[in-house]
Scaffold this motif. Sequence first.
Motif, PDB file in Angstrom:
ATOM      1  N   SER A  36       0.813  -1.214   0.000  1.00  0.00           N
ATOM      2  CA  SER A  36       0.000   0.000   0.000  1.00  0.00           C
ATOM      3  C   SER A  36       0.848   1.266   0.000  1.00  0.00           C
ATOM      4  O   SER A  36       0.374   2.331  -0.367  1.00  0.00           O
ATOM      5  N   GLU A  37       2.123   1.158   0.408  1.00  0.00           N
ATOM      6  CA  GLU A  37       2.953   2.352   0.468  1.00  0.00           C
ATOM      7  C   GLU A  37       3.949   2.445  -0.688  1.00  0.00           C
ATOM      8  O   GLU A  37       4.700   3.407  -0.797  1.00  0.00           O
ATOM      9  N   SER A  38       3.938   1.447  -1.555  1.00  0.00           N
ATOM     10  CA  SER A  38       4.891   1.462  -2.660  1.00  0.00           C
ATOM     11  C   SER A  38       4.514   2.518  -3.692  1.00  0.00           C
ATOM     12  O   SER A  38       3.380   2.577  -4.166  1.00  0.00           O
ATOM     13  N   ILE A  39       5.478   3.353  -4.040  1.00  0.00           N
ATOM     14  CA  ILE A  39       5.271   4.383  -5.055  1.00  0.00           C
ATOM     15  C   ILE A  39       5.893   3.961  -6.373  1.00  0.00           C
ATOM     16  O   ILE A  39       5.281   4.071  -7.424  1.00  0.00           O
ATOM     17  N   PHE A  40       7.124   3.476  -6.321  1.00  0.00           N
ATOM     18  CA  PHE A  40       7.737   2.900  -7.517  1.00  0.00           C
ATOM     19  C   PHE A  40       8.790   1.893  -7.103  1.00  0.00           C
ATOM     20  O   PHE A  40       9.579   2.143  -6.193  1.00  0.00           O
ATOM     21  N   GLU A  41       8.769   0.746  -7.757  1.00  0.00           N
ATOM     22  CA  GLU A  41       9.743  -0.297  -7.482  1.00  0.00           C
ATOM     23  C   GLU A  41      10.047  -1.068  -8.761  1.00  0.00           C
ATOM     24  O   GLU A  41       9.277  -1.051  -9.722  1.00  0.00           O
ATOM     25  N   ILE A  42      11.198  -1.731  -8.763  1.00  0.00           N
ATOM     26  CA  ILE A  42      11.618  -2.542  -9.905  1.00  0.00           C
ATOM     27  C   ILE A  42      11.092  -3.952  -9.713  1.00  0.00           C
ATOM     28  O   ILE A  42      11.331  -4.584  -8.681  1.00  0.00           O
TER      29      ILE A  42
END
Length: 543
Positions: free
Chosen positions: A293-299
Motif C-alpha cells: 500500500s505504500e509502494s510508489i515505484f519499485e523494480i
Amino acid sequence: MKKGKNIILFTGFALLMLLSVSCKKVLDQEPRNSTYGEAFWKDPNAGTTAVAGNYALMRDMLSTGMINTDNRYYAYGETAANLGYTMFAADGYGNMDIQNGNFAHNYVAASLGDWTAYYKTIAMANIILKQMNAVPESVLAVHDNPENYKNNILGQALFIRALTYFMLVRTWGDVPLVIEAYDDPIRAPHLGRTPKLEVMAQIEKDCKEALTYLKWEYNNSSEKSVTANKGAVNALLAHLYLWRATVSNVSSTTPIMADVDKAAEAIFEIETRGSYALTDTSNYYQTFIGRSSESIFEINKSENTLEGTNRHIANLFLNRDYINGYGINPFYRVNQSYLNSHFYKVETVTAWAWYWDPPGQWVWREGTTTTKSPDNSDIRRRKNFTLSENNVDMCIKYSNVIYRNPGQKLDHRISNNMNIFRLADMKLLKAEIAIYKNQDPVAVDIINSFRTRNNAHASQLLTAAAPRDSVMNAYIEERYKELFLEGHIFYDLIRTRKCFDIIGWLSPTSNRFAQEGFYWPVAPALFKENKYLVQTQYWRGKI
C-alpha cells in the motif's frame, strides 16, 4: 534542448529481447521486432511492448555490477557509506575498496564506473519518445481512448529517462546529456559531459512533462507500483529538488530554499492525492515483497511473473538457513556497531553502590546511573535482522525465497521487488525539509511518529526542544533504520553533510568532499570511443 551523444556503441535496438515471458502484463510483453524499425510501430500495441522493454533495461541496469556486488544500485547507495554491513574478508575484486572510498581499484572502476547500461536505457526512452509521437492516429484507433494510450506511453518513457539521469547525476555529477534518438547511434556526434545543473534541469523538465501525461491511477492492477504514475514522478522530483538544493554548491551548507519548497510541494501532492498508506506492521514483509500500500515505484523482481532472480542483493546477506546449498555464513555480515547505535535504549537505574566522596573516601549509598544497552523492541530490529547459527548478524529483509524445483529445493529465486520510492521515504524527507526550514519541532514529531509506530523504546523519543544537531542525527538514524538496504543512505549522508561524521574517507580534514570526491570515476574503457569525454575531476591523475 541540448543535443546529447549516445556514448554506447551497439548495433541495433533489439534490446527488448531481455524479456523472458509473454503473459499479458505490462512488464512481460514479448517483443516481436526491433523497436526502431518502421514496421514495429505500425502495431497499435507497439508502445506497450517498447515500454516493457525499457523497464527491463532499467531492471538490468540496476541489477548488475561487479563480481560479488549484486547489484550496482546498492553499491552506490549503500556499500559506499561503509556503515551498515561489511564483508567477512577481502574477495580480491575490490568490494572492500568501495567501502573505503577507493573507487579507482581496477575491478571497481572498470565495472561500476561503466555507465553503459544507463545509456542503453536512455537510448530506448529516446526512441519511444520519437517514434510514439510519430505514430498516426489511425494506428491507435483500436484503443478505447487512443489519446490516453499515447499519453501513458510518452509519460512512462519520460519518467524512465528522468529517473535514469537522476541516478547518473548522483553517481557521476556531470554526465553526457542525450535527449535525441539517432537513426544511426554509431554515427551520432560525440559530446563531452554536460554540467550537472543542466542535466538536473532536463530531469525536472522531463518530470513536469510526464506529469501532464500520466494519471494517479493505473490502467490495470499489473501495472501497480512497477510502472510510473503521478506519484512516482512526484517522488522523483522530491529527491531531485533536495539533491539540487544541497549538492549544487558543496562549499555551502545552506540549502537552496526554492528547491526545498518544491520538494515539499511534490511530497504534499503524494500525500494528498496519491492514496498511499504505510503498510501495517502486522504485514511488515509485504513492503519488501512488493506492491504494498505504500509502494510508489519499485523494480519488478517477482517470481509471480517469472522475474525472480538468483542475482538479488539478498543473495549476499542470506545463508543456508534461507537458501538451500549456501554456506554457514553470508557474504556480507551486518555490523554489530550499526545495530547497537541504531537500536538501543537509555535507562536510569536506581541502586545501592559504592560512590567516591570527593573529600577522599568511598561511600556505600543509593544512587542513579544511566545505562545504554541494545534494544530489540523496534519491529525493524526484530524483523530485518537475525543471528545465524554461527552467531553472525544477518539481514533477512529480503528473504522471500522461491524454488523453481520446490521438491528438491533447487534453482532458487529471490522474489522481492527493488524499492526505489515508497511513502515512508517521503514522510521522512519531510523531516529533513523541516530542519532546513528551521522547524525543528516538526521534524521531531515526524521522527517520533516513526519510532512510536515501530515500537521503539520510549527513551528513543526526542523532546520538542532537542538541539538542531541532535535532531539531524536522529533523522539520519531513522532514515537508516527505516530504509536499510534500500539504496538511500549514502546520498542522505551527502545531502545532510552527516557524511563528515560517519564516512571516514569524507572527513572534513580530507578535503575530498570539497573536491566532490563522492562522485565516481568513469571507466577507462569508455574513453576509447569518445575523444571529448573527460574523467571526473577528483579522479583525474588517480586512475
